[in-house]
Design a protein around this motif. Structure first.
Motif, PDB file in Angstrom:
ATOM      1  N   PHE A 196      42.552  47.273  59.676  1.00  0.00           N
ATOM      2  CA  PHE A 196      41.545  47.868  58.812  1.00  0.00           C
ATOM      3  C   PHE A 196      41.050  46.857  57.778  1.00  0.00           C
ATOM      4  N   LEU A 197      41.940  46.005  57.338  1.00  0.00           N
ATOM      5  CA  LEU A 197      41.566  44.989  56.355  1.00  0.00           C
ATOM      6  C   LEU A 197      40.656  43.945  56.968  1.00  0.00           C
ATOM      7  N   GLU A 198      40.898  43.612  58.277  1.00  0.00           N
ATOM      8  CA  GLU A 198      40.060  42.629  58.937  1.00  0.00           C
ATOM      9  C   GLU A 198      38.654  43.166  59.155  1.00  0.00           C
ATOM     10  N   GLN A 199      38.546  44.450  59.449  1.00  0.00           N
ATOM     11  CA  GLN A 199      37.229  45.034  59.684  1.00  0.00           C
ATOM     12  C   GLN A 199      36.483  45.270  58.378  1.00  0.00           C
ATOM     13  N   ASN A 200      37.166  45.478  57.349  1.00  0.00           N
ATOM     14  CA  ASN A 200      36.519  45.763  56.053  1.00  0.00           C
ATOM     15  C   ASN A 200      36.894  44.663  55.039  1.00  0.00           C
ATOM     16  N   LEU A 201      36.371  43.484  55.312  1.00  0.00           N
ATOM     17  CA  LEU A 201      36.713  42.326  54.455  1.00  0.00           C
ATOM     18  C   LEU A 201      36.235  42.506  53.021  1.00  0.00           C
ATOM     19  N   VAL A 202      35.050  43.070  52.912  1.00  0.00           N
ATOM     20  CA  VAL A 202      34.517  43.252  51.554  1.00  0.00           C
ATOM     21  C   VAL A 202      35.370  44.214  50.763  1.00  0.00           C
ATOM     22  N   THR A 203      35.723  45.312  51.493  1.00  0.00           N
ATOM     23  CA  THR A 203      36.571  46.292  50.811  1.00  0.00           C
ATOM     24  C   THR A 203      37.893  45.663  50.411  1.00  0.00           C
ATOM     25  N   THR A 204      38.383  44.831  51.329  1.00  0.00           N
ATOM     26  CA  THR A 204      39.667  44.168  51.023  1.00  0.00           C
ATOM     27  C   THR A 204      39.546  43.237  49.802  1.00  0.00           C
ATOM     28  N   LYS A 205      38.399  42.553  49.720  1.00  0.00           N
ATOM     29  CA  LYS A 205      38.197  41.672  48.567  1.00  0.00           C
ATOM     30  C   LYS A 205      38.201  42.462  47.260  1.00  0.00           C
ATOM     31  N   HIS A 206      37.488  43.615  47.341  1.00  0.00           N
ATOM     32  CA  HIS A 206      37.488  44.456  46.142  1.00  0.00           C
ATOM     33  C   HIS A 206      38.900  44.922  45.814  1.00  0.00           C
ATOM     34  N   ASP A 207      39.612  45.300  46.880  1.00  0.00           N
ATOM     35  CA  ASP A 207      41.005  45.715  46.651  1.00  0.00           C
ATOM     36  C   ASP A 207      41.825  44.564  46.068  1.00  0.00           C
ATOM     37  N   LEU A 208      41.547  43.374  46.631  1.00  0.00           N
ATOM     38  CA  LEU A 208      42.285  42.201  46.117  1.00  0.00           C
ATOM     39  C   LEU A 208      41.990  41.966  44.647  1.00  0.00           C
ATOM     40  N   LEU A 209      40.725  42.035  44.238  1.00  0.00           N
ATOM     41  CA  LEU A 209      40.379  41.866  42.821  1.00  0.00           C
ATOM     42  C   LEU A 209      41.052  42.920  41.960  1.00  0.00           C
ATOM     43  N   ARG A 210      41.025  44.169  42.518  1.00  0.00           N
ATOM     44  CA  ARG A 210      41.676  45.244  41.768  1.00  0.00           C
ATOM     45  C   ARG A 210      43.172  44.983  41.618  1.00  0.00           C
ATOM     46  N   VAL A 211      43.747  44.506  42.743  1.00  0.00           N
ATOM     47  CA  VAL A 211      45.187  44.219  42.689  1.00  0.00           C
ATOM     48  C   VAL A 211      45.480  43.076  41.700  1.00  0.00           C
ATOM     49  N   GLN A 212      44.597  42.076  41.737  1.00  0.00           N
ATOM     50  CA  GLN A 212      44.790  40.966  40.779  1.00  0.00           C
ATOM     51  C   GLN A 212      44.695  41.444  39.342  1.00  0.00           C
ATOM     52  N   ASP A 213      43.753  42.344  39.116  1.00  0.00           N
ATOM     53  CA  ASP A 213      43.644  42.906  37.768  1.00  0.00           C
ATOM     54  C   ASP A 213      44.900  43.685  37.408  1.00  0.00           C
ATOM     55  N   GLN A 214      45.383  44.436  38.405  1.00  0.00           N
ATOM     56  CA  GLN A 214      46.627  45.175  38.173  1.00  0.00           C
ATOM     57  C   GLN A 214      47.792  44.211  37.930  1.00  0.00           C
ATOM     58  N   LEU A 215      47.774  43.105  38.692  1.00  0.00           N
ATOM     59  CA  LEU A 215      48.833  42.119  38.508  1.00  0.00           C
ATOM     60  C   LEU A 215      48.794  41.544  37.086  1.00  0.00           C
ATOM     61  N   SER A 216      47.583  41.231  36.620  1.00  0.00           N
ATOM     62  CA  SER A 216      47.449  40.700  35.251  1.00  0.00           C
ATOM     63  C   SER A 216      47.933  41.718  34.234  1.00  0.00           C
ATOM     64  N   THR A 217      47.535  42.986  34.474  1.00  0.00           N
ATOM     65  CA  THR A 217      47.977  44.034  33.542  1.00  0.00           C
ATOM     66  C   THR A 217      49.493  44.170  33.573  1.00  0.00           C
ATOM     67  N   ALA A 218      50.023  44.064  34.799  1.00  0.00           N
ATOM     68  CA  ALA A 218      51.478  44.196  34.929  1.00  0.00           C
ATOM     69  C   ALA A 218      52.189  43.046  34.240  1.00  0.00           C
ATOM     70  N   GLU A 219      51.607  41.837  34.368  1.00  0.00           N
ATOM     71  CA  GLU A 219      52.218  40.669  33.701  1.00  0.00           C
ATOM     72  C   GLU A 219      52.205  40.851  32.191  1.00  0.00           C
ATOM     73  N   LYS A 220      51.073  41.362  31.675  1.00  0.00           N
ATOM     74  CA  LYS A 220      50.992  41.579  30.229  1.00  0.00           C
ATOM     75  C   LYS A 220      52.013  42.615  29.801  1.00  0.00           C
ATOM     76  N   GLU A 221      52.120  43.714  30.598  1.00  0.00           N
ATOM     77  CA  GLU A 221      53.095  44.741  30.240  1.00  0.00           C
ATOM     78  C   GLU A 221      54.510  44.189  30.335  1.00  0.00           C
ATOM     79  N   LEU A 222      54.715  43.345  31.380  1.00  0.00           N
ATOM     80  CA  LEU A 222      56.046  42.751  31.531  1.00  0.00           C
ATOM     81  C   LEU A 222      56.366  41.838  30.352  1.00  0.00           C
ATOM     82  N   GLU A 223      55.399  41.059  29.989  1.00  0.00           N
ATOM     83  CA  GLU A 223      55.610  40.158  28.842  1.00  0.00           C
ATOM     84  C   GLU A 223      55.834  40.943  27.563  1.00  0.00           C
ATOM     85  N   LYS A 224      55.066  42.064  27.430  1.00  0.00           N
ATOM     86  CA  LYS A 224      55.244  42.908  26.239  1.00  0.00           C
ATOM     87  C   LYS A 224      56.625  43.522  26.217  1.00  0.00           C
TER      88      LYS A 224
END
Length: 292
Positions: A233-261
């Motif tokens: 599904f990710l291969e067929q919907n590359l754009v969607t996956t990219k958006h998901d990836l950006l969202r995940v990266q944002d979540q990762l950044s938020t998680a890092e900040k929360e972890l650091e906090k």
């Protein structure tokens, strides 16, 4: 015996001048007596005189005595000038500038002191040899220079000794300053070593924290991989996956900040920060002591 506050050599010179002055004074008095005797021998030949004749004789006597005394006073003044000239010439030979205080010439106390000195020097019991037997000569211009030179050398030697003592004191102070500098350098090195150890411990703590963060990232990535099981599904919907990836990266950044906090709120982090703060205060205090 009355003294004039001079050394023996200068006092002898004063005595010689006083002997010369007494001799000149005696000649002047003899000349005055001779004027009166001449009047007696030449004019007082009669038993009675008129008022005009007496006045005429006294006027003539006054003129002669006045001329004689004036001549002697002028000669005395010129003699004193020559005496001062001799003294000033000798002084200028050694680049000295003598000063005189004319007001002292009328000081009654000093004049009485000189009179007492003359009386003690020329009384019959202490009478000095006749002026005809003693013929003092004026010292050459360079005479007495050796004495002044010796005094100058003595002053220079004394000043040299003072400078040597001062140099020795400065050398002692410099040695003490070097010792103090060595002690301060040693203290500074010790302080730098302590500070280096503290930095090492801090770096170790940071490395441990980075390892923990890396482990958390790995766990998060594993969870992310597990959540993306459907690879097709990710291969067929590359754009969607990219958006998901950006969202995940944002979540990762938020998680890092929360972890650091969260990490900053842990007891270990607070203890470590408190230790670093105390160490920095100790270092500042040591630096203040070293600067003092």
């Amino acid at each position: 015996q009355a003294e004039l506050g001079l050394n023996e050599h200068h006092q002898n010179e004063v005595i010689n001048y006083m002997r010369f002055a007494r001799f000149k004074r005696g000649l002047c008095l003899k000349a005055v007596d001779s004027c009166f005797q001449d009047l007696k021998d030449s004019r007082l030949v009669e038993e009675t005189f008129t008022v005009d004749e007496v006045i005429d004789m006294l006027d003539g006597l006054q003129t002669v005595v006045h001329s004689e005394v004036e001549s002697e006073l002028i000669n005395t003044a010129y003699t004193n000038v020559l005496l001062l000239r001799q003294l000033f010439t000798q002084a200028e030979k050694w680049y000295l500038k003598l000063q005189t205080d004319v007001s002292d010439l009328e000081n009654r106390e000093l004049l009485e002191q000189v009179a007492e000195f003359e009386k003690s020097e020329f009384t019959s019991s202490n009478k000095k040899p006749s002026a005809d037997l003693i013929k003092p000569k004026l010292a050459p211009l360079n005479e007495g220079g050796s004495e002044l030179l010796n005094k100058t050398v003595a002053c220079l030697q004394e000043e040299n000794e003072k400078l040597k003592a001062r140099l020795k004191t400065i050398e002692t102070q410099a040695t003490a300053a070097l010792d103090e500098k060595s002690k301060l350098e040693k203290s500074l090195k010790d302080l730098q070593m302590i500070q280096g150890d503290q930095k090492t411990n801090t770096n170790q703590d940071i490395a441990e924290l980075e390892s923990k963060v890396a482990a958390l990232k790995c766990q998060f990535e594993k969870s992310l991989n597990d959540s993306t099981a459907n690879q097709k599904f990710l291969e067929q919907n590359l754009v969607t996956t990219k958006h998901d990836l950006l969202r995940v990266q944002d979540q990762l950044s938020t998680a890092e900040k929360e972890l650091e906090k969260k990490f900053q709120q842990t007891a270990a982090y607070r203890n470590m920060k408190e230790i670093l703060t105390k160490k920095n205060e100790q270092i500042k205090e040591l630096r203040k002591k070293l600067s003092k």
